[in-house]
Design an enzyme around this catalytic site. Sequence first.
Site, PDB file in Angstrom:
ATOM      1  N   ASP A  17     -11.761 -39.077 -29.394  1.00  0.00           N
ATOM      2  CA  ASP A  17     -13.121 -39.020 -29.945  1.00  0.00           C
ATOM      3  C   ASP A  17     -13.009 -38.962 -31.468  1.00  0.00           C
ATOM      4  O   ASP A  17     -11.931 -38.737 -32.028  1.00  0.00           O
ATOM      5  CB  ASP A  17     -13.858 -37.777 -29.421  1.00  0.00           C
ATOM      6  CG  ASP A  17     -15.372 -37.902 -29.482  1.00  0.00           C
ATOM      7  OD1 ASP A  17     -16.015 -38.020 -28.410  1.00  0.00           O
ATOM      8  OD2 ASP A  17     -15.937 -37.891 -30.601  1.00  0.00           O
TER       9      ASP A  17
ATOM     10  N   TYR B 213     -28.933 -51.846 -27.444  1.00  0.00           N
ATOM     11  CA  TYR B 213     -28.206 -51.030 -26.449  1.00  0.00           C
ATOM     12  C   TYR B 213     -28.155 -51.768 -25.105  1.00  0.00           C
ATOM     13  O   TYR B 213     -27.111 -51.818 -24.445  1.00  0.00           O
ATOM     14  CB  TYR B 213     -28.925 -49.688 -26.314  1.00  0.00           C
ATOM     15  CG  TYR B 213     -28.241 -48.675 -25.429  1.00  0.00           C
ATOM     16  CD1 TYR B 213     -27.267 -47.824 -25.928  1.00  0.00           C
ATOM     17  CD2 TYR B 213     -28.593 -48.548 -24.075  1.00  0.00           C
ATOM     18  CE1 TYR B 213     -26.653 -46.870 -25.121  1.00  0.00           C
ATOM     19  CE2 TYR B 213     -27.990 -47.604 -23.261  1.00  0.00           C
ATOM     20  CZ  TYR B 213     -27.023 -46.764 -23.794  1.00  0.00           C
ATOM     21  OH  TYR B 213     -26.418 -45.830 -22.978  1.00  0.00           O
TER      22      TYR B 213
ATOM     23  N   ILE C 219     -29.117 -38.893 -18.448  1.00  0.00           N
ATOM     24  CA  ILE C 219     -28.282 -37.721 -18.216  1.00  0.00           C
ATOM     25  C   ILE C 219     -28.497 -36.711 -19.338  1.00  0.00           C
ATOM     26  O   ILE C 219     -28.620 -37.096 -20.509  1.00  0.00           O
ATOM     27  CB  ILE C 219     -26.779 -38.135 -18.159  1.00  0.00           C
ATOM     28  CG1 ILE C 219     -26.571 -39.280 -17.159  1.00  0.00           C
ATOM     29  CG2 ILE C 219     -25.898 -36.931 -17.815  1.00  0.00           C
ATOM     30  CD1 ILE C 219     -26.985 -38.989 -15.730  1.00  0.00           C
TER      31      ILE C 219
HETATM   32  N1  NAD Z   1     -26.822 -39.686 -21.585  1.00  0.00           N
HETATM   33  C1  NAD Z   1     -27.363 -40.692 -20.921  1.00  0.00           C
HETATM   34  O1  NAD Z   1     -28.498 -40.617 -20.454  1.00  0.00           O
HETATM   35  C2  NAD Z   1     -26.577 -41.953 -20.692  1.00  0.00           C
HETATM   36  C3  NAD Z   1     -27.071 -42.865 -19.754  1.00  0.00           C
HETATM   37  C4  NAD Z   1     -26.361 -44.030 -19.512  1.00  0.00           C
HETATM   38  C5  NAD Z   1     -25.202 -44.281 -20.195  1.00  0.00           C
HETATM   39  N2  NAD Z   1     -24.746 -43.379 -21.108  1.00  0.00           N
HETATM   40  C6  NAD Z   1     -23.504 -43.693 -21.795  1.00  0.00           C
HETATM   41  O2  NAD Z   1     -22.584 -42.662 -21.550  1.00  0.00           O
HETATM   42  C7  NAD Z   1     -21.646 -42.604 -22.626  1.00  0.00           C
HETATM   43  C8  NAD Z   1     -21.553 -41.180 -23.111  1.00  0.00           C
HETATM   44  O3  NAD Z   1     -22.842 -40.792 -23.565  1.00  0.00           O
HETATM   45  P1  NAD Z   1     -23.316 -39.277 -23.702  1.00  0.00           P
HETATM   46  O4  NAD Z   1     -24.685 -39.223 -23.216  1.00  0.00           O
HETATM   47  O5  NAD Z   1     -22.289 -38.374 -23.157  1.00  0.00           O
HETATM   48  O6  NAD Z   1     -23.402 -39.200 -25.286  1.00  0.00           O
HETATM   49  P2  NAD Z   1     -22.853 -38.143 -26.340  1.00  0.00           P
HETATM   50  O7  NAD Z   1     -23.515 -38.487 -27.615  1.00  0.00           O
HETATM   51  O8  NAD Z   1     -22.966 -36.759 -25.796  1.00  0.00           O
HETATM   52  O9  NAD Z   1     -21.296 -38.509 -26.402  1.00  0.00           O
HETATM   53  C9  NAD Z   1     -20.839 -39.695 -26.997  1.00  0.00           C
HETATM   54  C10 NAD Z   1     -19.459 -39.406 -27.567  1.00  0.00           C
HETATM   55  O10 NAD Z   1     -18.939 -40.628 -28.102  1.00  0.00           O
HETATM   56  C11 NAD Z   1     -18.312 -40.302 -29.329  1.00  0.00           C
HETATM   57  N3  NAD Z   1     -18.261 -41.492 -30.183  1.00  0.00           N
HETATM   58  C12 NAD Z   1     -19.296 -42.140 -30.759  1.00  0.00           C
HETATM   59  N4  NAD Z   1     -18.833 -43.159 -31.514  1.00  0.00           N
HETATM   60  C13 NAD Z   1     -17.489 -43.153 -31.382  1.00  0.00           C
HETATM   61  C14 NAD Z   1     -16.456 -43.949 -31.925  1.00  0.00           C
HETATM   62  N5  NAD Z   1     -16.722 -44.966 -32.761  1.00  0.00           N
HETATM   63  N6  NAD Z   1     -15.185 -43.674 -31.571  1.00  0.00           N
HETATM   64  C15 NAD Z   1     -14.897 -42.640 -30.744  1.00  0.00           C
HETATM   65  N7  NAD Z   1     -15.833 -41.839 -30.214  1.00  0.00           N
HETATM   66  C16 NAD Z   1     -17.111 -42.097 -30.546  1.00  0.00           C
HETATM   67  C17 NAD Z   1     -19.165 -39.210 -29.938  1.00  0.00           C
HETATM   68  O11 NAD Z   1     -18.447 -38.472 -30.925  1.00  0.00           O
HETATM   69  C18 NAD Z   1     -19.503 -38.384 -28.707  1.00  0.00           C
HETATM   70  O12 NAD Z   1     -18.554 -37.365 -28.470  1.00  0.00           O
HETATM   71  C19 NAD Z   1     -22.137 -43.603 -23.670  1.00  0.00           C
HETATM   72  O13 NAD Z   1     -21.439 -44.824 -23.525  1.00  0.00           O
HETATM   73  C20 NAD Z   1     -23.599 -43.786 -23.294  1.00  0.00           C
HETATM   74  O14 NAD Z   1     -24.092 -45.029 -23.732  1.00  0.00           O
HETATM   75  C21 NAD Z   1     -25.396 -42.218 -21.378  1.00  0.00           C
END
Ligand code: NAD
Length: 274
Positions: free
Chosen positions: A60, A178, A211
Amino acid sequence: MTRRGLYDNLAGDEQGGSVTRTPASPLRDRIAFVTGATGGIGAASAAALARDGAQVVLADLDADAGGRLVEQLGGAAHATFLRVDVTDPASVDGAVDEVVRRFGRLDIAHNNAGVQFAETLLADTPLEQWDRIIATNLSGVFYSMRAEIVAMRAAGGGSIVNTGSVLSVRAMKLHGAYTAAKHGVIGLTKAAALEYSADGIRVNAVLPGVIDTPMVAHLAATLPGYLEEVTSGHPIGRIGTPAEIAEAVVWLASDAASFVTGASLEADGGFLVA
Ligand SMILES: NC(=O)c1ccc[n+]([C@@H]2O[C@H](COP(=O)([O-])OP(=O)(O)OC[C@H]3O[C@@H](n4cnc5c(N)ncnc54)[C@H](O)[C@@H]3O)[C@@H](O)[C@H]2O)c1
């Protein structure tokens, strides 16, 4: 919006942050690499992989949170942190090389790093915003898979899980960039499954509904009515927890899914059937 529930699925002594492994731990001795590992879904995935016996490498941008998570997972016996920027192919290549150097191989990868913003209508999307979303959510998955596949072929096989979204198969207004990036994740997943099945590498995607993570907390804080609107889109009557996505990731990563490749597993409280 909190991270409560993140470690609900962890066996062992949560207070002490340790992870209890049993001889039956299905991922015992596997080496796992998780990107976006300090975020909501990534941290839960890392915890579930560690619970099931894997040695987990947390990748990360956020080194402070990475250090804390290593401690929560029981220290170096279970987890290691590497600072990685998935938008930089050299950073990703270096991290995967480091995993192989330290642990000898790579068995499991969860390509999960992602960003999402309150967007605008497509024609009004600032170019910097488009570039950042595509660089992280789509190119980042490509750079990660490119490096992981080389390592997994050398190890004789492996399992890759990419985090897509319900927006991998459906559009939502104001989320055009997105949506485009997440559709692309399914394309990459299918292409790699086709090309590397013969090498013993399975490649699948998990498609979460909405989520309870910091990403969604940020959207809820910036878009009035967002949480109510998206919650009503889930027939199950609520948004999901990171632990619920982690269980889908662990299953896809494990030998229990040995005949599953190129698939997109919806873990979305029924969002896509509504
Ligand atoms: N939360 C939701 O509702 C949801 C729904 C569908 C998909 N997602 C996907 O799930 C994944 C995780 O999302 P989340 O909700 O846990 O978000 P979050 O913001 O809690 O976590 C995302 C993580 O990615 C890291 N990150 C961002 N850019 C980065 C980079 N360039 N290099 C390395 N790390 C990087 C951030 O530091 C963070 O720790 C994402 O791909 C998101 O698109 C989330």
